[in-house]
Design a protein around this motif. Sequence first.
Motif, mmCIF file in Angstrom:
data_model
loop_
_atom_site.group_PDB
_atom_site.id
_atom_site.type_symbol
_atom_site.label_atom_id
_atom_site.label_comp_id
_atom_site.label_asym_id
_atom_site.label_seq_id
_atom_site.Cartn_x
_atom_site.Cartn_y
_atom_site.Cartn_z
ATOM 1 N N TYR A 1 0.888 -1.240 -0.079
ATOM 2 C CA TYR A 1 -0.071 0.068 -0.003
ATOM 3 C C TYR A 1 0.850 1.084 -0.107
ATOM 4 O O TYR A 1 0.781 2.406 -0.594
ATOM 5 C CB TYR A 1 -0.926 0.044 1.434
ATOM 6 N N ASP A 2 1.769 1.273 0.809
ATOM 7 C CA ASP A 2 2.835 2.482 0.864
ATOM 8 C C ASP A 2 3.758 2.380 -0.298
ATOM 9 O O ASP A 2 4.169 3.879 -0.895
ATOM 10 C CB ASP A 2 3.780 2.290 2.049
ATOM 11 N N LEU A 3 3.970 1.432 -1.149
ATOM 12 C CA LEU A 3 4.785 1.371 -2.432
ATOM 13 C C LEU A 3 3.781 1.949 -3.338
ATOM 14 O O LEU A 3 4.294 2.663 -4.162
ATOM 15 C CB LEU A 3 5.322 0.168 -2.841
ATOM 16 N N LEU A 4 2.651 1.705 -3.577
ATOM 17 C CA LEU A 4 1.965 1.886 -4.611
ATOM 18 C C LEU A 4 1.737 3.335 -4.739
ATOM 19 O O LEU A 4 1.480 4.376 -4.108
ATOM 20 C CB LEU A 4 0.402 1.450 -4.466
ATOM 21 N N GLU A 5 2.222 3.998 -6.206
ATOM 22 C CA GLU A 5 2.247 5.341 -6.263
ATOM 23 C C GLU A 5 1.195 5.587 -7.527
ATOM 24 O O GLU A 5 0.910 4.968 -8.320
ATOM 25 C CB GLU A 5 3.475 5.892 -6.367
ATOM 26 N N LEU A 6 0.952 6.884 -7.646
ATOM 27 C CA LEU A 6 0.260 7.662 -8.700
ATOM 28 C C LEU A 6 1.362 7.802 -9.877
ATOM 29 O O LEU A 6 2.114 8.674 -9.603
ATOM 30 C CB LEU A 6 -0.601 8.699 -8.337
ATOM 31 N N PRO A 7 1.054 7.289 -10.958
ATOM 32 C CA PRO A 7 2.225 7.622 -12.201
ATOM 33 C C PRO A 7 2.120 8.861 -12.463
ATOM 34 O O PRO A 7 1.093 9.647 -12.468
ATOM 35 C CB PRO A 7 1.706 6.545 -13.310
ATOM 36 N N PRO A 8 2.998 9.450 -12.966
ATOM 37 C CA PRO A 8 3.119 10.991 -13.374
ATOM 38 C C PRO A 8 2.224 10.974 -14.854
ATOM 39 O O PRO A 8 1.971 12.270 -15.174
ATOM 40 C CB PRO A 8 4.525 11.237 -13.778
ATOM 41 N N GLU A 9 2.316 10.431 -15.518
ATOM 42 C CA GLU A 9 1.551 10.375 -16.880
ATOM 43 C C GLU A 9 0.513 9.253 -16.874
ATOM 44 O O GLU A 9 0.465 8.167 -16.380
ATOM 45 C CB GLU A 9 2.358 9.996 -17.941
ATOM 46 N N GLU A 10 -0.625 9.655 -17.541
ATOM 47 C CA GLU A 10 -1.844 8.735 -17.794
ATOM 48 C C GLU A 10 -1.648 7.460 -18.554
ATOM 49 O O GLU A 10 -1.823 6.439 -18.056
ATOM 50 C CB GLU A 10 -2.785 9.353 -18.536
ATOM 51 N N LYS A 11 -0.470 7.576 -19.543
ATOM 52 C CA LYS A 11 -0.297 6.361 -20.313
ATOM 53 C C LYS A 11 0.282 5.331 -19.262
ATOM 54 O O LYS A 11 0.674 4.048 -20.029
ATOM 55 C CB LYS A 11 0.379 6.734 -21.468
ATOM 56 N N LEU A 12 0.930 5.699 -18.258
ATOM 57 C CA LEU A 12 1.467 4.616 -17.324
ATOM 58 C C LEU A 12 0.346 3.959 -16.163
ATOM 59 O O LEU A 12 0.889 3.278 -15.439
ATOM 60 C CB LEU A 12 2.681 5.571 -16.559
ATOM 61 N N GLY A 13 -0.630 4.358 -16.652
ATOM 62 C CA GLY A 13 -1.745 3.602 -15.870
ATOM 63 C C GLY A 13 -2.276 4.278 -14.510
ATOM 64 O O GLY A 13 -1.997 5.519 -14.584
ATOM 65 N N ASP A 14 -2.927 3.918 -13.849
ATOM 66 C CA ASP A 14 -3.619 4.510 -12.644
ATOM 67 C C ASP A 14 -2.575 4.281 -11.374
ATOM 68 O O ASP A 14 -2.870 4.952 -10.365
ATOM 69 C CB ASP A 14 -4.905 3.817 -12.389
ATOM 70 N N TYR A 15 -2.282 3.104 -11.309
ATOM 71 C CA TYR A 15 -1.170 3.090 -10.241
ATOM 72 C C TYR A 15 -0.065 2.482 -10.636
ATOM 73 O O TYR A 15 0.152 1.541 -11.614
ATOM 74 C CB TYR A 15 -1.921 1.792 -9.269
ATOM 75 N N ALA A 16 1.185 2.660 -10.081
ATOM 76 C CA ALA A 16 2.411 2.002 -10.275
ATOM 77 C C ALA A 16 2.911 1.383 -9.208
ATOM 78 O O ALA A 16 3.015 2.107 -8.203
ATOM 79 C CB ALA A 16 3.257 2.816 -11.155
ATOM 80 N N LEU A 17 3.602 0.064 -9.348
ATOM 81 C CA LEU A 17 4.578 -0.489 -8.120
ATOM 82 C C LEU A 17 5.658 -0.504 -8.543
ATOM 83 O O LEU A 17 6.169 -1.169 -9.237
ATOM 84 C CB LEU A 17 3.621 -1.697 -7.930
ATOM 85 N N PRO A 18 6.680 0.447 -7.848
ATOM 86 C CA PRO A 18 8.019 0.241 -8.102
ATOM 87 C C PRO A 18 8.546 -0.796 -7.286
ATOM 88 O O PRO A 18 8.274 -0.846 -6.099
ATOM 89 C CB PRO A 18 8.559 1.632 -7.576
ATOM 90 N N CYS A 19 9.303 -1.569 -8.104
ATOM 91 C CA CYS A 19 9.834 -2.786 -6.954
ATOM 92 C C CYS A 19 11.323 -2.643 -6.647
ATOM 93 O O CYS A 19 11.759 -3.661 -6.034
ATOM 94 C CB CYS A 19 9.516 -4.040 -8.148
ATOM 95 N N PHE A 20 11.761 -1.445 -6.621
ATOM 96 C CA PHE A 20 13.423 -1.662 -6.128
ATOM 97 C C PHE A 20 13.213 -1.933 -4.895
ATOM 98 O O PHE A 20 14.101 -2.689 -4.293
ATOM 99 C CB PHE A 20 13.592 0.037 -6.225
ATOM 100 N N ALA A 21 12.488 -1.496 -4.113
ATOM 101 C CA ALA A 21 12.489 -1.453 -2.587
ATOM 102 C C ALA A 21 12.359 -3.134 -2.018
ATOM 103 O O ALA A 21 12.564 -3.412 -1.253
ATOM 104 C CB ALA A 21 11.321 -0.740 -1.722
ATOM 105 N N LEU A 22 11.554 -4.007 -2.998
ATOM 106 C CA LEU A 22 11.439 -5.109 -2.733
ATOM 107 C C LEU A 22 12.678 -6.264 -3.041
ATOM 108 O O LEU A 22 12.739 -7.226 -2.462
ATOM 109 C CB LEU A 22 10.183 -5.548 -3.436
ATOM 110 N N ALA A 23 13.382 -5.707 -3.967
ATOM 111 C CA ALA A 23 14.673 -6.394 -4.351
ATOM 112 C C ALA A 23 15.276 -7.356 -3.494
ATOM 113 O O ALA A 23 15.732 -8.342 -3.308
ATOM 114 C CB ALA A 23 15.573 -5.793 -5.273
ATOM 115 N N GLY A 24 15.886 -6.304 -2.186
ATOM 116 C CA GLY A 24 16.679 -6.664 -1.216
ATOM 117 C C GLY A 24 15.992 -7.979 -0.344
ATOM 118 O O GLY A 24 16.549 -8.986 -0.280
ATOM 119 N N LYS A 25 14.506 -7.961 -0.162
ATOM 120 C CA LYS A 25 13.963 -8.646 0.581
ATOM 121 C C LYS A 25 13.767 -10.146 -0.086
ATOM 122 O O LYS A 25 13.830 -10.943 0.503
ATOM 123 C CB LYS A 25 12.500 -8.283 1.117
#
Length: 565
Positions: free
Chosen positions: A22-46
């Motif tokens: 929930y905390d990771l899910l962000e609003l993309p800067p552009e419409e063509k990138l969808g309604d939500y975006a999940l950046p996965c960098f922070a999950l890579a370590g775990k």
Amino acid sequence: MKKEICMYLSNVIEAVPAEEFYDLLELPPEEKLGDYALPCFALAGKLRKNPALIAEEMARALNDGKAALGIDKAEQVGAYCNIFMNRAVYAAGCLQALTREQSGMAQTGKGKTICMDYSSPNIAKNFHVGHLRTTIIGNSLYKIYEKLGYTVVRINHLGDWGTQFGKLIAAYQHFSSKEQVEAEGIKELLRIYIKFNQEAKQSPELVDEARNWFVKMEHDDAGALELWNWFKEISMVEFERVYHLLGVTFDSYLGESFYRNRIPALVKELENKHLLTESRGAKVIDLTEYDMPPCLITKSDGTSIYHSRDIAAVLYRKETYNFEKCLYVTGLEQTLHFKQVFKAIEVMGYDWAEGLVHIPYGLVSLAGARLSTRNGNIIYAEDILKEAVERARAAIQEKNPALKDKEGTAKMVGVGAIIFHDLFNQRIKNVNFSWNDVLSFDGTTGPYVQYTYARAKSVLRKAGEAVSGYAIDYHAFTDDITYSLIKTLDGYREAVLNAAEKYEPSFIARYIISLATEFNKFYHECPILRAEEGTKQARLYLTDFVQSVLKDACGLLGMECPEEM
Ligand code: ARG
């Protein structure tokens, strides 16, 4: 919907709790990138995996469950998983949630009390533009916390005590008369106060006289208090006129004078706690350890001071209201004062010092010149408000002379313009005041917002029949422009929560501008009344939402919206 997506994802990847998604899910800067975006960098370590691979896995999982989640598609792009919602499902979810929100936004403040100290002008001085800012910001914060369910105590900590009143009494006796004060009010009090300060440079005995008067006041001398009370009454009448124009009220007017009798007990408590030191006859709390100048408690003649009255005041408020937080809205120049007061409470051993917050704001300048009383450049807030109403009246006369309630509308527009202009920028920023910026009908102004509201209302009036109760076809909301408006509506809750968390009404003012802009785009691009029946009903339904959120949000700024303009 966002929550459901997160729960779903956390079922797929058990190592990551839904809250983290929930905390990771962000609003993309552009419409063509969808309604939500999940950046996965922070999950890579775990997860010990390349972020792009995680994004791909997320996208695959979401596409598998898309129907139940109201998703159209999910896509991996680099380290991101972009989520496109099913627009009709999203629109339905958003509007239904908003209906619930409107009738009571997340009541996070239930059972909690916030004391708010704002406005707090000084008796016998003009209510200046700085006081206008604290009044407007404070009133808006009050409305925001109230909306979130807090019990808010609105306190006007009047500046009605201090050595300056000794000066004023002396000045009155030398340079004025009952008739003059009655005729001119604060203007006269200010005149003699300035004169006193000039004269005192040549005649130091005046300073002694003034000091004696204040000592008398502190000893409850009837004659001194009678004059002081009279000055106070005269000032209050003028302040009330400003509050009336702004539509602002308070729960308490206990000013500095109320706390004078509590200073001896405070001194005793501080002595018992070994916190007082003497410095040339004055009693102070030494704050060297905290890199601050000492906090003055009593002066060498034994009288109280701004600091000690504030300490006594906050102890009284804690005892009386048991607040969770006590907020102080004042100019930035009082930052050190509040640091000292809050530190004093902390060293006295009160852990609730944590809940004391200073909310500073920047200076107001008029076409570049700083406004101040010292160099005689005296500006009264009341005059500014009246001029705004005057100018709004002239604009209405020119643009819409047939308007029904011209006077009421001029007041809403003029005062609303001042309020909106004040709250649109971050409060810490300095405000440069120019009439063109304040009253323009386009751009980021109050009149623009009010005009948009009136436009929505006018469409609804023309449509006539009630717009609710109709079975709404949410597919009417899936084109880019309408969908973007829906998403903006969906941002209301977050704007309010951000404003509350950061003590920053500008989040709401900015939100209002984006909602008004999106609505105007919709209004121009998507015919409402001329559309075929199903679409028309859906668009009217949406228009009704927009007007109600606009009005609600403007209300949180302390601004009214005219039905017609
Ligand atoms: N009267 C002060 C002024 O005009 C503001 C008081 C703010 N509140 C407080 N508790 N000190 O600058």
